[in-house]
Design an enzyme around this catalytic site. Structure first.
Site, PDB file in Angstrom:
ATOM      1  N   GLY A  10       0.937  -1.274  -0.123  1.00 17.34           N
ATOM      2  CA  GLY A  10      -0.006   0.092  -0.026  1.00 17.34           C
ATOM      3  C   GLY A  10       0.948   1.137   0.050  1.00 17.34           C
ATOM      4  N   THR A 129       5.073   3.069   5.679  1.00 20.00           N
ATOM      5  CA  THR A 129       3.795   2.531   5.744  1.00 20.00           C
ATOM      6  C   THR A 129       2.854   3.789   6.558  1.00 20.00           C
ATOM      7  OG1 THR A 129       2.285   1.329   7.065  1.00 20.00           O
ATOM      8  CG2 THR A 129       4.263   1.574   7.833  1.00 20.00           C
ATOM      9  N   ASP A 131       0.432   3.036   8.079  1.00 16.42           N
ATOM     10  CA  ASP A 131       0.024   2.339   9.445  1.00 16.42           C
ATOM     11  C   ASP A 131       0.931   2.701  10.638  1.00 16.42           C
ATOM     12  OD1 ASP A 131      -2.317   1.524   7.979  1.00 16.42           O
ATOM     13  OD2 ASP A 131      -1.561  -0.320   7.525  1.00 16.42           O
TER      14      ASP A 131
END
Lengths: 395, 395
Positions: A10, A129, A131
């Site tokens: 991602g 990331t 996240d």
């Protein structure tokens, strides 16, 4: 001596700043540089782009993976053999893989294989990331900008709600990415630094209790008239079921989640009879380069450059990490961790960074430096002027 | 001589720039200035804020209605009598109502009543709407910034999709506000000015045909591998039913719509077996002040100042309009239209501004000047530093 760089997993709004760091540092060292189109998948198809003659300045400002990303894991020895055939053919001596956990696993396997074959390949992982869930690093490039986007969007939407609650919508819900760890949901709370933010945050680390949640909404409505809610897509009931579970799994065996924002708003509407609005920024939060954090952009470029410096000094099999030396003034140093330690681990939001419905001061102190500074892209025709690499599209 | 200003209807990211224009111009003229908290509802409750001693600079940068908005229509003569009691008590001689169609209707009724009563009240309407659907004006303050937000978000999300399509999501859908008119959906197409934008736009002005739509998606997927879609919340089937109809009406008798983005994505997933992602920016598109258009901010302030100048010169019963004198270089003049002409009319996207799935060059030429220029808010702690008026919250 040749370099191969590729992007994976991602994307983030600053992953191309890392690309810029790697590619510019490698060019400065006089190396010939190739990029895999769509990550390791492109490398396997021998879809490589020689970038030495391309103007890459725009990478500093362009969100998402400019060279294309992929979600491909290395399936078997056949894949690995094929990759080494290509490394040999193109005389690749340095491989930089820019991604998250899975990508670090891929990088580790290539590093190991090179050692086994006595093949002169240095492999370095470049972290990214939104996240923020990679272990062994204080934080990840990509998180600061997504956090800045989320905090800003939450502030603005909450101001909107606050404008309208007198005789219209009373509850606003924003659904935030982060299936397992609550780092992004927590970021919504940063708006309180400047006086406006969510009244409730629902973290994936906290078991969702419908009754306690509705009581909290009711309390906020009674006290201030409206209630602004940030909800992580990954919140679960006590029995472990996702609140947004769609009732089936995707082809990778992951439970499919859909629109937890609407589920939460539906509870508020039917149980408390309040008008609701729901926003789901989805890709917007990870590609919102127009409001990137300067700290984040600089660190993203920094880990890219550090990766090249490490490889040139003979290091292999590590991912670059960020260590916070000082918080105020904010100062970091780049370090490393062995690639195999990173793979398949998740760093959750620490317990002292949140309580049931809010972030703590400790989280705010941690996250504030990561969103600081603006680094706007150049604008043309009233819109960001991004770099678009034609080779990413199939013909 | 005293001035009353109030905000009404759905908000925009630059409505407070109009507030700033009105309030600053009135203060400069030596007038005493009151603001109605939550629009005409607050005025009816005598909830007025005297702003002469408040620092209002931050209004230039703050999205949504800083003084609170409302959706209240004047119900009956009782409401009107109550308002005139308050006008008399506070010696209000100038009333500026900042809103859309409904607000202009309210303003018109107050202007008429003042004439009937021979009450010395000048009433001027200050336009605002992200929907851009008010007649008699080239465009509305609020539209340019929402258009800039939508075009930017669409560019960024499309770059994200383009990064990932090789082995992941193939179709991205962004749901855009604008129940009746396609001005905002059309704005998504502006990204093509800088090389990346939606492959398909679904306008409320075009009857939705599922088969033709899916054929178009399929064609785009075959040609370039991915398909990015902007869909207006208000698209309808041939029989007049909203595609996103939830099956019931709200308390005002409007059909409730919900998540047309998910409906559209569901069609693509089930009929074409393609992985999809959906974004619903919702409030974010009308409160995204961090990426406002400079042209829009300046015009929003301008119509506010013009309203005061008109009222001071004795004019009443009109709304300020914007007339485009020249497109290149872009130049406008402020004019007026009688308030009653504006109320309850909708300006749709003209037929030569779009075809079935795309905007035309004519639309691009129209909209480009409206999104041009950046006017970032000040940042503090890595986030916008907005003005928050405490009186808007109930105690």
């Amino acid at each position: 001596m040749k370099v191969l760089y590729a992007q994976s997993g991602g994307v983030t709004s600053v992953i191309n700043a890392s690309a810029y760091g790697v590619l510019d540092e490698a060019k400065k060292a006089g190396l010939e540089v190739y990029v895999g189109i769509h990550g390791i998948s492109g490398v396997l198809r021998e879809n490589l782009l020689r970038i030495n003659d391309i103007d890459i300045e725009g990478l500093k400002y362009t969100p998402s993976a400019a060279f294309g990303s992929c979600r491909r894991k290395l399936k078997n020895q056949e894949d690995i053999n094929k990759l080494f055939e290509i490394f040999e053919k193109y005389e690749i001596e340095y491989f930089f893989y820019n991604g998250g956990n899975d990508s670090m696993d891929t990088a580790w396997r290539l590093h190991n294989e090179a050692q086994k074959r006595n093949f002169p390949l240095k492999v370095i992982g470049v972290p990214k990331t939104i996240d923020n869930d990679l272990p062994y690093t204080d934080h990840c490039p990509g998180y600061g900008s997504a956090a800045k986007y989320i905090a800003t969007a939450m502030m603005e939407a909450t101001l909107d709600l606050r404008s309208m609650y007198a005789d219209s919508t009373r509850v606003f819900v924003m659904e935030i990415m982060g299936r397992h760890a609550g780092w992004l949901a927590a970021a919504a709370g940063l708006g309180w630094l400047n006086g406006i933010g969510p009244d409730i945050i629902l973290f994936p680390e906290v078991v969702f209790n419908k009754e306690r949640f509705l009581d909290k909404v009711d309390e906020k409505i009674r006290r201030k008239g409206y209630c602004s809610i940030a909800v992580s897509e990954g919140i679960k009931y006590e029995d472990g079921f996702f609140v947004a579970d769609m009732g089936y799994t995707d082809s990778f065996g992951n439970r499919q989640l859909g629109g937890v924002g609407f589920t939460i708003a539906g509870m508020v509407r039917s149980e408390l009879s309040l008008k609701t609005h729901v926003a789901i920024p989805d890709y917007l939060q990870r590609s919102g380069r127009h409001i990137a954090s300067k700290t984040d952009v600089e660190e993203a470029e920094g880990v890219g450059r550090e990766a090249v410096r490490l490889a040139l000094s003979g290091v292999s099999g590590v991912m670059v990490t960020i260590e916070r030396i000082s918080n105020d003034p904010y100062k970091v140093e780049f370090k490393t961790v062995e690639l195999n330690k990173v793979a398949e681990q998740t760093k959750y939001l620490p317990e002292d960074f949140h309580n049931e419905f809010e972030v703590t001061d400790k989280f705010i102190k941690y996250a504030k430096p990561l969103i600081e500074g603006e680094f706007f892209p150049p604008f043309k025709n009233g819109l960001p002027d991004y770099l678009i690499i034609e080779e990413v599209e199939q013909q």
